[in-house]
Scaffold this motif. Structure first.
Motif, PDB file in Angstrom:
ATOM      1  N   UNK A 157     -28.092 190.767 -24.275  1.00 43.37           N
ATOM      2  CA  UNK A 157     -27.258 190.553 -24.841  1.00 43.37           C
ATOM      3  C   UNK A 157     -27.219 189.812 -26.125  1.00 43.37           C
ATOM      4  N   UNK A 158     -26.537 190.012 -26.780  1.00 42.18           N
ATOM      5  CA  UNK A 158     -26.273 189.372 -27.950  1.00 42.18           C
ATOM      6  C   UNK A 158     -24.948 189.159 -28.743  1.00 42.18           C
ATOM      7  N   UNK A 159     -25.154 187.773 -29.734  1.00 40.96           N
ATOM      8  CA  UNK A 159     -23.978 187.384 -29.667  1.00 40.96           C
ATOM      9  C   UNK A 159     -23.876 187.502 -31.093  1.00 40.96           C
ATOM     10  N   UNK A 160     -23.042 188.147 -32.092  1.00 43.68           N
ATOM     11  CA  UNK A 160     -22.813 188.402 -33.128  1.00 43.68           C
ATOM     12  C   UNK A 160     -21.866 187.182 -33.992  1.00 43.68           C
ATOM     13  N   UNK A 161     -22.125 186.383 -35.199  1.00 41.91           N
ATOM     14  CA  UNK A 161     -21.185 185.249 -35.242  1.00 41.91           C
ATOM     15  C   UNK A 161     -22.228 184.208 -36.741  1.00 41.91           C
ATOM     16  N   UNK A 162     -21.729 184.673 -37.564  1.00 39.94           N
ATOM     17  CA  UNK A 162     -22.672 184.343 -38.780  1.00 39.94           C
ATOM     18  C   UNK A 162     -21.999 183.561 -39.024  1.00 39.94           C
ATOM     19  N   UNK A 163     -22.767 182.573 -40.091  1.00 40.85           N
ATOM     20  CA  UNK A 163     -21.834 181.423 -41.042  1.00 40.85           C
ATOM     21  C   UNK A 163     -21.598 180.182 -40.129  1.00 40.85           C
ATOM     22  N   UNK A 164     -21.851 180.310 -38.966  1.00 35.74           N
ATOM     23  CA  UNK A 164     -21.793 179.388 -38.110  1.00 35.74           C
ATOM     24  C   UNK A 164     -23.150 178.296 -37.650  1.00 35.74           C
ATOM     25  N   UNK A 165     -23.158 177.122 -37.275  1.00 34.35           N
ATOM     26  CA  UNK A 165     -24.118 176.303 -37.414  1.00 34.35           C
ATOM     27  C   UNK A 165     -23.835 175.232 -36.113  1.00 34.35           C
ATOM     28  N   UNK A 166     -25.189 174.647 -35.596  1.00 39.09           N
ATOM     29  CA  UNK A 166     -24.800 173.799 -34.466  1.00 39.09           C
ATOM     30  C   UNK A 166     -24.563 174.192 -32.606  1.00 39.09           C
ATOM     31  N   UNK A 167     -24.866 173.353 -32.622  1.00 39.27           N
ATOM     32  CA  UNK A 167     -24.792 173.239 -30.400  1.00 39.27           C
ATOM     33  C   UNK A 167     -23.896 173.683 -29.794  1.00 39.27           C
ATOM     34  N   UNK A 168     -22.407 173.157 -30.193  1.00 43.55           N
ATOM     35  CA  UNK A 168     -21.575 173.105 -29.646  1.00 43.55           C
ATOM     36  C   UNK A 168     -20.927 174.228 -28.978  1.00 43.55           C
ATOM     37  N   UNK A 216     -12.464 168.573 -41.399  1.00 38.45           N
ATOM     38  CA  UNK A 216     -11.438 169.371 -40.899  1.00 38.45           C
ATOM     39  C   UNK A 216     -11.592 170.215 -39.934  1.00 38.45           C
ATOM     40  N   UNK A 217     -10.003 170.619 -39.631  1.00 37.90           N
ATOM     41  CA  UNK A 217     -10.761 171.971 -38.216  1.00 37.90           C
ATOM     42  C   UNK A 217     -10.987 173.037 -39.469  1.00 37.90           C
ATOM     43  N   UNK A 218     -11.928 173.061 -38.408  1.00 39.97           N
ATOM     44  CA  UNK A 218     -12.801 174.769 -38.945  1.00 39.97           C
ATOM     45  C   UNK A 218     -12.044 175.484 -38.204  1.00 39.97           C
ATOM     46  N   UNK A 219     -12.980 177.363 -38.537  1.00 44.05           N
ATOM     47  CA  UNK A 219     -11.862 178.773 -37.634  1.00 44.05           C
ATOM     48  C   UNK A 219     -12.785 178.425 -36.583  1.00 44.05           C
ATOM     49  N   UNK A 220     -11.306 179.241 -35.607  1.00 49.68           N
ATOM     50  CA  UNK A 220     -11.834 179.078 -34.027  1.00 49.68           C
ATOM     51  C   UNK A 220     -11.823 180.928 -33.972  1.00 49.68           C
ATOM     52  N   UNK A 221     -12.919 180.830 -33.011  1.00 49.98           N
ATOM     53  CA  UNK A 221     -13.646 182.363 -32.951  1.00 49.98           C
ATOM     54  C   UNK A 221     -13.277 182.624 -31.334  1.00 49.98           C
ATOM     55  N   UNK A 222     -12.545 183.969 -30.922  1.00 49.81           N
ATOM     56  CA  UNK A 222     -12.634 184.444 -29.852  1.00 49.81           C
ATOM     57  C   UNK A 222     -13.199 184.595 -28.918  1.00 49.81           C
ATOM     58  N   UNK A 223     -14.474 184.356 -28.346  1.00 46.09           N
ATOM     59  CA  UNK A 223     -16.076 185.101 -28.217  1.00 46.09           C
ATOM     60  C   UNK A 223     -15.539 185.568 -27.151  1.00 46.09           C
ATOM     61  N   UNK A 224     -14.229 186.898 -26.547  1.00 45.61           N
ATOM     62  CA  UNK A 224     -14.087 187.933 -26.052  1.00 45.61           C
ATOM     63  C   UNK A 224     -13.951 188.951 -26.696  1.00 45.61           C
ATOM     64  N   UNK A 225     -13.528 188.245 -27.846  1.00 48.09           N
ATOM     65  CA  UNK A 225     -12.439 189.389 -29.213  1.00 48.09           C
ATOM     66  C   UNK A 225     -13.891 189.884 -30.047  1.00 48.09           C
ATOM     67  N   UNK A 226     -13.355 190.483 -31.145  1.00 44.79           N
ATOM     68  CA  UNK A 226     -14.041 190.947 -32.136  1.00 44.79           C
ATOM     69  C   UNK A 226     -13.939 189.878 -33.203  1.00 44.79           C
ATOM     70  N   UNK A 227     -14.496 190.103 -34.570  1.00 39.76           N
ATOM     71  CA  UNK A 227     -14.998 189.998 -35.611  1.00 39.76           C
ATOM     72  C   UNK A 227     -15.435 190.811 -36.366  1.00 39.76           C
ATOM     73  N   UNK A 228     -14.607 190.834 -38.190  1.00 37.00           N
ATOM     74  CA  UNK A 228     -15.020 191.254 -39.105  1.00 37.00           C
ATOM     75  C   UNK A 228     -15.208 192.948 -37.846  1.00 37.00           C
ATOM     76  N   UNK A 229     -14.575 193.616 -37.172  1.00 40.97           N
ATOM     77  CA  UNK A 229     -14.905 194.683 -36.662  1.00 40.97           C
ATOM     78  C   UNK A 229     -16.423 194.923 -35.175  1.00 40.97           C
ATOM     79  N   UNK A 230     -16.305 193.561 -35.181  1.00 35.76           N
ATOM     80  CA  UNK A 230     -17.534 194.385 -34.352  1.00 35.76           C
ATOM     81  C   UNK A 230     -17.305 192.737 -32.898  1.00 35.76           C
ATOM     82  N   UNK A 231     -17.669 193.572 -31.729  1.00 36.10           N
ATOM     83  CA  UNK A 231     -17.738 192.052 -31.021  1.00 36.10           C
ATOM     84  C   UNK A 231     -18.608 191.396 -31.269  1.00 36.10           C
ATOM     85  N   UNK A 232     -17.594 189.888 -30.727  1.00 39.69           N
ATOM     86  CA  UNK A 232     -18.784 188.732 -30.552  1.00 39.69           C
ATOM     87  C   UNK A 232     -19.932 189.033 -30.138  1.00 39.69           C
ATOM     88  N   UNK A 233     -19.407 189.169 -28.712  1.00 37.08           N
ATOM     89  CA  UNK A 233     -20.552 189.863 -27.605  1.00 37.08           C
ATOM     90  C   UNK A 233     -21.034 190.983 -27.322  1.00 37.08           C
TER      91      UNK A 233
END
Length: 355
Positions: free
Chosen positions: A237-248, A26-43
């Motif tokens: 370059x740090x990518x801050x994104x938890x609870x996500x897996x796979x190469x897509x 089923x559709x999962x979360x979608x996250x803006x790589x340019x934005x923040x997640x839980x108050x922290x920049x994704x990139x």
């Protein structure tokens, strides 16, 4: 009337009690790589100038039922007729009896590798040089290398021959017969990591002797390791994104990095989502669950969806209203399409079609 009612009740009970060998996507979360997640920049980029960004470059995900979840017949039928869910054979998601823990570990490793490839593809796109070396990516359990070689060890030579590419390791090992010794010249993982952190060159090498064994599938000599590339980037370059897996998410991470490192705004403020694996050279590969990802992206407001070429036919069978599928084969294709979106030349975008 009574007989019909009793039969209906029996069928409903059977639908709930009968277990079927299927899983659900089923559709999962979608996250803006340019934005923040839980108050922290994704990139997060440090040590190099960055620029403000607008719009969205969203990576997309798919939710799947767990490996030990037993779907009943009623749930399977509902999933088959539901527009937003996809029912697939259990072995499609968990082949060879793979456990939930094994699948999670594999997805975590793929996600980590996809981040490194995204960084490499982005910097290559921007002509920013970086170093690449060959390392032990993983060690097979109960193999001859277990306890001798470790993930992260830098492989400098095999039998005195310099190693330039990951494929070199297998070629040199398979020159041996099973039972023969292979001499690896390595920089231990801990020393390599410490040198990288200190921005110094690791020099302390060790020789490790591993006795080959016969591969069960074809009899060639193997030592039980997987070699892979490891990059040393000139800044962090740090990518801050938890609870996500796979190469897509590789493609969208790479584009997000490029956007942050260039003064020109890639999206022009538009909402672009997408998916696709990416290799170090910027080639985009196919992924699973494309139908779920387009639905999830559109539900969050995406107008354009960057779609790997090999997924185009499947995605085009059921395009959510208001979403434009954009076909991509490489990061260059994606950059060109973003230029067209930003300039309003959307009629020139390469589209997806059902073959």
């Amino acid at each position: 009337m009574l007989a019909s009612t009793l039969m209906l009740i029996a069928l409903l009970c059977a639908g709930v009690l009968i277990k079927v060998p299927y899983s659900e996507m089923s559709p999962g979360p979608t996250v803006n790589t340019l934005g923040d997640l839980d108050g922290e920049p994704v990139l997060q980029i440090s040590g190099h100038k960055t620029y403000p960004t607008t719009g969205n470059l969203n990576m997309t995900t798919v939710r799947v039922t767990s490996a030990d979840y037993k779907m009943n017949l009623f749930e399977a039928v509902y999933g088959w007729i539901s527009h937003d869910n996809l029912v697939v054979p259990h072995d499609t998601l968990y082949p060879d009896g793979k456990t939930e823990e094994e699948s999670t570990q594999e997805n975590a490793e793929e996600f980590s590798q996809s981040q490194e490839s995204a960084k490499a593809a982005a910097l290559t796109e921007l002509d920013i040089p970086f170093e690449t070396r060959v390392v032990v990516a993983s060690v097979v359990k109960d193999s001859p290398s277990e306890g001798k070689l470790h993930a992260g060890d830098v492989i400098k030579e095999v039998d005195g021959t310099a190693v330039e590419q990951p494929d070199d390791v297998a070629k040199l090992v398979t020159k041996h017969k099973p039972g023969e010794d292979v001499v690896f010249t390595i920089i231990p993982a801990k020393e390599a990591a410490a040198a990288e952190k200190a921005r110094k060159e690791a020099t302390g090498t060790e020789k490790v002797v591993v006795t080959t064994e016969k591969a069960p599938e074809d009899g060639r000599a193997v030592v039980g390791i997987h070699a892979g590339p490891d990059h040393i980037f000139p800044f962090t370059i740090d990518i801050k994104l938890a609870d996500v897996g796979g190469p897509s998410a590789g493609l969208m991470f790479a584009l997000g990095i490029v956007d942050k490192l260039t003064p020109e705004d890639l999206t022009g403020g538009k909402f672009v989502a997408g998916t696709g694996t990416i290799d170090d050279d910027g080639k985009v590969g196919p992924i699973g669950g494309i139908e779920m990802k387009t639905v999830g992206a559109r539900s969050k407001g995406a107008e354009y969806f960057l779609t790997p070429e090999d997924n185009c036919a499947s995605a085009a069978k059921d395009i959510p209203d208001g979403l434009t599928l954009v076909r991509v084969k490489t990061i260059d294709d994606a950059m060109d399409s973003l230029n067209k979106i930003r300039a309003g030349k959307t009629s020139e975008l390469p589209s997806c079609s059902v073959k």
